[in-house]
Design a protein around this motif. Structure first.
Motif, PDB file in Angstrom:
ATOM      1  N   ASP A  98      -4.720  -2.254  -3.135  1.00 18.46           N
ATOM      2  CA  ASP A  98      -5.307  -2.932  -1.988  1.00 18.46           C
ATOM      3  C   ASP A  98      -4.701  -2.366  -0.710  1.00 18.46           C
ATOM      4  OD1 ASP A  98      -6.786  -4.664  -3.616  1.00 18.46           O
ATOM      5  OD2 ASP A  98      -5.093  -6.048  -3.804  1.00 18.46           O
ATOM      6  N   TYR A  99      -5.518  -2.299   0.338  1.00 19.18           N
ATOM      7  CA  TYR A  99      -5.061  -1.763   1.628  1.00 19.18           C
ATOM      8  C   TYR A  99      -5.487  -2.695   2.754  1.00 19.18           C
ATOM      9  CZ  TYR A  99      -4.276   2.575  -0.931  1.00 19.18           C
ATOM     10  OH  TYR A  99      -3.832   3.514  -1.836  1.00 19.18           O
ATOM     11  N   PRO A 101      -7.274  -3.839   6.109  1.00 19.09           N
ATOM     12  CA  PRO A 101      -8.559  -3.423   6.689  1.00 19.09           C
ATOM     13  C   PRO A 101      -8.337  -2.531   7.894  1.00 19.09           C
ATOM     14  CG  PRO A 101      -8.044  -5.700   7.260  1.00 19.09           C
ATOM     15  CD  PRO A 101      -7.017  -5.275   6.244  1.00 19.09           C
ATOM     16  N   THR A 102      -9.346  -1.745   8.212  1.00 25.15           N
ATOM     17  CA  THR A 102      -9.277  -0.870   9.384  1.00 25.15           C
ATOM     18  C   THR A 102      -9.103  -1.702  10.637  1.00 25.15           C
ATOM     19  OG1 THR A 102     -10.748   0.680   8.278  1.00 25.15           O
ATOM     20  CG2 THR A 102     -10.478   0.941  10.659  1.00 25.15           C
TER      21      THR A 102
END
Length: 230
Positions: A98-99, A101-102
């Motif tokens: 998981d990353y 969000p922009t």
């Protein structure tokens, strides 16, 4: 496996992964899935397991005897078990990472300075990619290419490259990535850098400055170089 589920592995395996090798313990260990990583338990008392990242150019971690639930950060991994006089392996595809969000486009805050600003359209980046290629191809202990090998590899995209220009770009990379003092610092008596190529490759692979996809540039099939250096 869903988060929280476990799978045992070993020579017996039970309901888990059976590894039919006399050198593997009957109950060798356990894999447990988590939200965005997985853990490995080593049930032996006398052997260390190694977990390799096949996409990480030699990146690996050790799980010592008796260690329980060691967190493994690799999405795709190879578990290596010492078994008698050979090594037994199996592969694990872990939960997707998981990353964050922009960042929203309306953010008016000041931009963070890039840690390693590299222009992938430059010749110095082609030289760096050629230096990293053997280890990116899955040979973590491969010797670095000689200047002659670099020239041969760069010929499709840089036919006029010579020993002096390749060495110039290596020196430039060493300065740009802060491994070597610039002209002003050198004038102050800073020591000359030894093992430049090895240090460049180690830094590039450790911080993912060059990826396997970047090697397409060396075949002329990737994005064409833009601004170039001599």
């Amino acid at each position: 496996m869903a988060p929280g589920e476990s799978l045992t592995f070993g020579r017996d395996g039970g309901r888990g992964l059976v590894i039919p090798h006399a050198g593997v313990s009957r109950n060798a260990g356990r894999i447990t899935a988590s939200g965005s990583f997985w853990t490995l338990a080593n049930h032996t008392r006398d052997r260390t397991y190694v977990v390799e990242n096949p996409e990480g150019a030699g990146e690996h971690m050790k799980v010592t005897p008796g260690r329980v639930d060691a967190p493994v950060p690799f999405e795709f991994a190879r578990v290596v078990l010492p078994a008698g006089d050979e090594l037994v392996t199996f592969e694990v595809w872990a939960p997707r990472h998981d990353y964050l969000p922009t960042a929203p486009s309306g953010d008016d805050g000041s931009l963070t300075t890039p840690a390693f600003p590299l222009d992938r359209g430059s010749r110095y980046f082609l030289v760096l990619a050629a230096l990293c290629e053997p280890r990116l191809r899955g040979e973590p202990y491969a010797p670095l290419p000689t200047t002659e090998k670099l020239l041969e590899r760069l010929r499709p995209v840089w036919p006029e490259a010579g020993r002096a220009s390749v060495q110039w770009n290596i020196d430039y990379l060493a300065v740009k990535l802060r491994l070597k003092p610039g002209p002003e610092e050198a004038a102050e008596g800073r020591a000359r850098l030894n093992g430049k190529k090895e240090m460049l490759v180690a830094l590039a692979l450790r911080f993912d400055l060059v990826h396997e996809d970047d090697l397409e540039l060396l075949n002329g099939t990737g994005r064409a170089p833009g601004r170039v250096l001599a």
